[in-house]
Design a protein around this motif. Sequence first.
Motif, PDB file in Angstrom:
ATOM      1  N   ALA A 155      86.539 113.267 -29.578  1.00 28.30           N
ATOM      2  CA  ALA A 155      86.841 113.662 -28.209  1.00 28.30           C
ATOM      3  C   ALA A 155      86.365 112.608 -27.200  1.00 28.30           C
ATOM      4  O   ALA A 155      87.037 112.361 -26.182  1.00 28.30           O
ATOM      5  CB  ALA A 155      86.202 115.008 -27.898  1.00 28.30           C
ATOM      6  N   GLU A 156      85.198 112.007 -27.462  1.00 29.33           N
ATOM      7  CA  GLU A 156      84.681 110.984 -26.550  1.00 29.33           C
ATOM      8  C   GLU A 156      85.654 109.841 -26.374  1.00 29.33           C
ATOM      9  O   GLU A 156      85.785 109.271 -25.295  1.00 29.33           O
ATOM     10  CB  GLU A 156      83.345 110.439 -27.089  1.00 29.33           C
ATOM     11  CG  GLU A 156      82.143 111.306 -26.786  1.00 29.33           C
ATOM     12  CD  GLU A 156      80.856 110.602 -27.185  1.00 29.33           C
ATOM     13  OE1 GLU A 156      80.883 109.777 -28.140  1.00 29.33           O
ATOM     14  OE2 GLU A 156      79.826 110.873 -26.556  1.00 29.33           O
ATOM     15  N   VAL A 157      86.367 109.511 -27.456  1.00 34.21           N
ATOM     16  CA  VAL A 157      87.320 108.405 -27.411  1.00 34.21           C
ATOM     17  C   VAL A 157      88.684 108.862 -26.908  1.00 34.21           C
ATOM     18  O   VAL A 157      89.284 108.259 -26.006  1.00 34.21           O
ATOM     19  CB  VAL A 157      87.467 107.755 -28.797  1.00 34.21           C
ATOM     20  CG1 VAL A 157      88.512 106.642 -28.774  1.00 34.21           C
ATOM     21  CG2 VAL A 157      86.118 107.226 -29.289  1.00 34.21           C
ATOM     22  N   LEU A 158      89.180 109.971 -27.469  1.00 35.23           N
ATOM     23  CA  LEU A 158      90.545 110.415 -27.171  1.00 35.23           C
ATOM     24  C   LEU A 158      90.709 110.882 -25.728  1.00 35.23           C
ATOM     25  O   LEU A 158      91.723 110.600 -25.081  1.00 35.23           O
ATOM     26  CB  LEU A 158      90.934 111.534 -28.124  1.00 35.23           C
ATOM     27  CG  LEU A 158      92.372 112.045 -27.996  1.00 35.23           C
ATOM     28  CD1 LEU A 158      93.370 110.949 -28.339  1.00 35.23           C
ATOM     29  CD2 LEU A 158      92.587 113.254 -28.898  1.00 35.23           C
ATOM     30  N   SER A 198      90.765 115.652 -43.227  1.00 37.93           N
ATOM     31  CA  SER A 198      91.981 115.142 -42.596  1.00 37.93           C
ATOM     32  C   SER A 198      91.804 115.234 -41.088  1.00 37.93           C
ATOM     33  O   SER A 198      91.370 116.271 -40.574  1.00 37.93           O
ATOM     34  CB  SER A 198      93.199 115.958 -43.014  1.00 37.93           C
ATOM     35  OG  SER A 198      93.503 115.800 -44.377  1.00 37.93           O
ATOM     36  N   ILE A 199      92.130 114.168 -40.390  1.00 38.44           N
ATOM     37  CA  ILE A 199      92.031 114.135 -38.930  1.00 38.44           C
ATOM     38  C   ILE A 199      93.381 113.699 -38.377  1.00 38.44           C
ATOM     39  O   ILE A 199      93.998 112.757 -38.885  1.00 38.44           O
ATOM     40  CB  ILE A 199      90.921 113.173 -38.463  1.00 38.44           C
ATOM     41  CG1 ILE A 199      89.564 113.633 -39.022  1.00 38.44           C
ATOM     42  CG2 ILE A 199      90.872 113.097 -36.938  1.00 38.44           C
ATOM     43  CD1 ILE A 199      88.404 112.710 -38.668  1.00 38.44           C
ATOM     44  N   GLY A 257      95.492 115.666 -27.844  1.00 33.15           N
ATOM     45  CA  GLY A 257      94.726 116.643 -28.592  1.00 33.15           C
ATOM     46  C   GLY A 257      94.460 116.161 -29.996  1.00 33.15           C
ATOM     47  O   GLY A 257      95.030 115.158 -30.438  1.00 33.15           O
ATOM     48  N   PHE A 258      93.597 116.863 -30.710  1.00 34.47           N
ATOM     49  CA  PHE A 258      93.284 116.450 -32.075  1.00 34.47           C
ATOM     50  C   PHE A 258      92.845 117.646 -32.900  1.00 34.47           C
ATOM     51  O   PHE A 258      92.479 118.706 -32.362  1.00 34.47           O
ATOM     52  CB  PHE A 258      92.181 115.383 -32.095  1.00 34.47           C
ATOM     53  CG  PHE A 258      90.817 115.890 -31.713  1.00 34.47           C
ATOM     54  CD1 PHE A 258      89.920 116.367 -32.676  1.00 34.47           C
ATOM     55  CD2 PHE A 258      90.402 115.896 -30.384  1.00 34.47           C
ATOM     56  CE1 PHE A 258      88.662 116.832 -32.322  1.00 34.47           C
ATOM     57  CE2 PHE A 258      89.146 116.363 -30.013  1.00 34.47           C
ATOM     58  CZ  PHE A 258      88.270 116.842 -30.991  1.00 34.47           C
ATOM     59  N   VAL A 259      92.893 117.485 -34.209  1.00 37.48           N
ATOM     60  CA  VAL A 259      92.421 118.498 -35.138  1.00 37.48           C
ATOM     61  C   VAL A 259      91.657 117.817 -36.261  1.00 37.48           C
ATOM     62  O   VAL A 259      92.023 116.707 -36.687  1.00 37.48           O
ATOM     63  CB  VAL A 259      93.590 119.331 -35.708  1.00 37.48           C
ATOM     64  CG1 VAL A 259      94.579 118.458 -36.464  1.00 37.48           C
ATOM     65  CG2 VAL A 259      93.075 120.446 -36.609  1.00 37.48           C
ATOM     66  N   ALA A 270      89.705 122.155 -33.433  1.00 38.98           N
ATOM     67  CA  ALA A 270      90.944 121.795 -32.739  1.00 38.98           C
ATOM     68  C   ALA A 270      90.666 121.749 -31.249  1.00 38.98           C
ATOM     69  O   ALA A 270      89.947 122.607 -30.715  1.00 38.98           O
ATOM     70  CB  ALA A 270      92.050 122.809 -33.042  1.00 38.98           C
ATOM     71  N   ALA A 271      91.218 120.757 -30.575  1.00 39.76           N
ATOM     72  CA  ALA A 271      91.008 120.625 -29.134  1.00 39.76           C
ATOM     73  C   ALA A 271      92.217 119.947 -28.515  1.00 39.76           C
ATOM     74  O   ALA A 271      92.901 119.144 -29.158  1.00 39.76           O
ATOM     75  CB  ALA A 271      89.745 119.810 -28.844  1.00 39.76           C
ATOM     76  N   PHE A 272      92.475 120.284 -27.261  1.00 37.56           N
ATOM     77  CA  PHE A 272      93.556 119.608 -26.540  1.00 37.56           C
ATOM     78  C   PHE A 272      93.236 119.606 -25.056  1.00 37.56           C
ATOM     79  O   PHE A 272      92.497 120.451 -24.549  1.00 37.56           O
ATOM     80  CB  PHE A 272      94.913 120.273 -26.804  1.00 37.56           C
ATOM     81  CG  PHE A 272      95.022 121.694 -26.313  1.00 37.56           C
ATOM     82  CD1 PHE A 272      95.523 121.986 -25.052  1.00 37.56           C
ATOM     83  CD2 PHE A 272      94.629 122.752 -27.123  1.00 37.56           C
ATOM     84  CE1 PHE A 272      95.618 123.296 -24.596  1.00 37.56           C
ATOM     85  CE2 PHE A 272      94.720 124.074 -26.681  1.00 37.56           C
ATOM     86  CZ  PHE A 272      95.215 124.341 -25.419  1.00 37.56           C
ATOM     87  N   ASN A 273      93.798 118.629 -24.370  1.00 35.33           N
ATOM     88  CA  ASN A 273      93.637 118.495 -22.929  1.00 35.33           C
ATOM     89  C   ASN A 273      95.030 118.337 -22.345  1.00 35.33           C
ATOM     90  O   ASN A 273      95.653 117.288 -22.474  1.00 35.33           O
ATOM     91  CB  ASN A 273      92.755 117.293 -22.597  1.00 35.33           C
ATOM     92  CG  ASN A 273      92.407 117.215 -21.117  1.00 35.33           C
ATOM     93  OD1 ASN A 273      93.288 117.260 -20.267  1.00 35.33           O
ATOM     94  ND2 ASN A 273      91.125 117.079 -20.811  1.00 35.33           N
TER      95      ASN A 273
END
Length: 393
Positions: free
Chosen positions: A386-389, A26-27, A352-354, A343-346
């Motif tokens: 991450a490269e896209v988001l 799941s993304i 951010g995304f998980v 998990a990452a966020f800016n």
Amino acid sequence: MDAVRDMLENNKKIKRWSALPNHSPSIAWIVRGEKFFWTPEGNATEQGNQSKNKNKNKKRPEPRYEIGSITKTMTAFRLAQGEQDGLWQPSDTLAKLIPELESSDFARQATLRQLATHTSGLTRLAKNQVLAKRDKTNPYAAYTEKDLIEAVLEEKFRSGSKHEYSNYGYGLLGWALGRISGVPLHEALRRELFDPLGMNATIMPVIEGTQPNTSSSNEATGSGAAKNVSGGNEPASSDTLTVPGFAPGGRPVRHWDFTSAMAGAGAVRSTARDMLTYLEAQLGQHPAAASFESSLLACQNEQASVAPSKGVGIGYAWMRSMRKDGTVTHWHNGATYGSSSFAAFNRDLQSGFVILSNRGVSFAGQIKQMIGLGELSTDRAAHLVAEVLFKNE
């Protein structure tokens, strides 16, 4: 965010990864308050899901995953929240706060901040956690508070220690915070984080004693005697099921059990929707998080340097990476034998995304990925997202 969805649907590596046998990843991602969800079976925006389910009495079952070491960011939140409440200070030593550890050379000098930043000098595992003498498929289940205390009493403090990732250290931190406050970590997280944010499907199962279920089966609802935050067996709800885990190659493996001695290192299980809510709070976008915003920021602020020349540091658990555009991305990954997560966020880019996966990664598999061989890992999938988001145009 069409660019992320298009990448997920058209990238050949992602396609092969998501189509692995028994794989159910799941993304989810968030961009300036708008939420998106993707699985190999389909994807929709948050608003789209709400409209589709508006007239349905029965919700679609939502998978719950072991999130592994992302748990550490939640243990770190408990540390920061306790600081705000005056329960302890980051410079406090373990021996100062826990009298039974006063005879430990390590406990007399190691601080809570050092445990939270992996700079206490503790190794990845305690010396007395000999996996060969325990269930290798469930490595933390038999490690008790007694084992943990014995390990700390024998530990020597290493002055000037640099960043060294330690599950042992975070297990100790989570246990210590519970011992100092009188509120077990799993209960504190439910009261202070999960319930306020509405993360209703997120739990930290903690087993009591040293007799977890040794059945070789991997039930969808969890393992044997695991206790959830309300004190009963993990609920077998039609709305939330813990998905079975699979090792690289597709072999089924059991879910991990944790006692209170190591729960702070990796015991939490959650869903993509709840984890996106968690990131929403990290981004300052969740109204219910306003009351503990300072604790979230304390975890995000750099507390120690990891690789100064590369712009990499660490807050409380959250890793910090300085990007070329001057913004900072916070991230953490996690894994058990049958799951992997990222998990990452800016906060600067308000996104951010998980990624949650019910497929683990072996050491050999990690080496193969470094040289471009083997199946795609969750970490590599995260790099593609991450490269896209986080593309700042």
